[in-house]
Design a protein around this motif. Sequence first.
Motif, PDB file in Angstrom:
ATOM      1  N   ARG A 160      28.360  48.780  42.252  1.00 35.36           N
ATOM      2  CA  ARG A 160      29.789  48.966  42.597  1.00 35.36           C
ATOM      3  C   ARG A 160      30.546  47.643  42.574  1.00 35.36           C
ATOM      4  N   ALA A 161      29.859  46.539  42.836  1.00 31.11           N
ATOM      5  CA  ALA A 161      30.543  45.245  42.748  1.00 31.11           C
ATOM      6  C   ALA A 161      30.913  44.978  41.296  1.00 31.11           C
ATOM      7  N   VAL A 162      30.022  45.379  40.377  1.00 29.01           N
ATOM      8  CA  VAL A 162      30.321  45.180  38.959  1.00 29.01           C
ATOM      9  C   VAL A 162      31.495  46.058  38.545  1.00 29.01           C
ATOM     10  N   LYS A 163      31.565  47.240  39.125  1.00 30.58           N
ATOM     11  CA  LYS A 163      32.705  48.134  38.819  1.00 30.58           C
ATOM     12  C   LYS A 163      34.016  47.431  39.191  1.00 30.58           C
ATOM     13  N   SER A 164      34.042  46.756  40.329  1.00 31.26           N
ATOM     14  CA  SER A 164      35.257  46.018  40.740  1.00 31.26           C
ATOM     15  C   SER A 164      35.565  44.915  39.737  1.00 31.26           C
ATOM     16  N   ALA A 165      34.531  44.271  39.242  1.00 33.22           N
ATOM     17  CA  ALA A 165      34.747  43.210  38.248  1.00 33.22           C
ATOM     18  C   ALA A 165      35.281  43.815  36.951  1.00 33.22           C
ATOM     19  N   ASN A 166      34.730  44.980  36.557  1.00 33.42           N
ATOM     20  CA  ASN A 166      35.239  45.658  35.356  1.00 33.42           C
ATOM     21  C   ASN A 166      36.737  45.946  35.520  1.00 33.42           C
ATOM     22  N   ASP A 167      37.079  46.482  36.718  1.00 35.94           N
ATOM     23  CA  ASP A 167      38.496  46.829  36.960  1.00 35.94           C
ATOM     24  C   ASP A 167      39.379  45.584  36.878  1.00 35.94           C
TER      25      ASP A 167
END
Length: 397
Positions: A160-167
């Motif tokens: 989920r931290a990577v998802k924030s980075a993607n966003d």
Amino acid sequence: MPGVQQVEHPVRQHHAATFLEPARTPRHRGAQREEFWVVECHALASLDPRLPVVNPASFPRRVMNLRPALFLLALTALASAAFASREKPVIGLSLDTLKEERWQRDRDTFIAEAQRLGATVIVQSANSDDTRQVRDVESLISRKVDVLVIVPHNGSAMTRAVKSANDAKIPVIAYDRLILNAQIDYYLTFDNVKVGEAQAGYIVPRLPKDRPARIVRIYGAPTDNNAKLFKQGQDNILGPLIKAGKIQVVHEDWALDWKPENAKKIMNAAVTKAGRNLDAVIVSNDGTAGGAIQALQEDGLAGKVLVTGQDADLAACQRILRGTQAMTVYKPLTKLSHLAARIAVEVAKGGKPAATSTLHNGAKDVPSIFEAVIPVDKDNLLSTVVADGFHKAADLK
Ligand code: GAL
């Protein structure tokens, strides 16, 4: 200007000091936080009703005539800030822990190379705490780093931290350990399956042939995808021999958080359960090998039972020369950290550096690079670890 509210917020330029790390170590306590502030004048009462409203129409004419020029100035400043950041990228480095010797060396050699390439690095270490590591990455994202380099404590918890980075459109590089089920940009590591094959491959020829050999297996942290790859490599070698009854696994377990004390407990349990008649302990890294050897020492078995390791820690190299540890797997860390720094800087500048392989992480085939590993024992320690300057011969005594 009395009566006008001023709002301050950090700008992107050099938005971190040259080198920021929670000042846990005296060596870095000198690093001071530098941030740049822009002051914006807001005459709108909406910001703070306690302050009187100021009507811009009261501004002198000549000030109002300056607006186009001021606007141009601000635009140029922003453009140069964007250009400056591309030329001087800021890398967010999120580590699982700094408890093990190797991660301190990864951090220092990574930062040195990143700085040589004109980048700055913000380092966060999560002390093996998933919630904290997610928070660390979120804070790096909020500081608008240009690229993230992450050593996950738990390959799944960081999804989920990577998802924030993607966003936030910030590229993510998984360093040494894979992040699972996430849209990461690169995975840079060593050939972790080869590590396990080297460990088991070293032990097998040295096991008794006249009876089933009795071994203990101590795996790494179950949260670490690498621990599974090391086991897979070991299984590639041991599997057929176990099936054929030539090798008996008398006890096996996973050492939570790679903690030496957890490995010691597993080794104590193994001796209690299987007795002292043991031929080898296949351990996945040097830290946990140290814990297992402590337990063997308590039972007077140290040096009589073959023990494997990984990372060529100083203490492990000393044990190998003393004869209480049989081998380790040397991973030339500077090769990986310099590669990661180079790729991070290129990606931060919008580049797409080539990878040599891919690995599927449950979400995509991740462009990957697997660096080679070197099995080390007392016979080639000087020509590998010392020759590379990884340790000084004087320190091995
Ligand atoms: C693994 C790493 C090893 C070892 C271990 C404990 O992921 O590849 O080198 O150090 O973590 O930190």
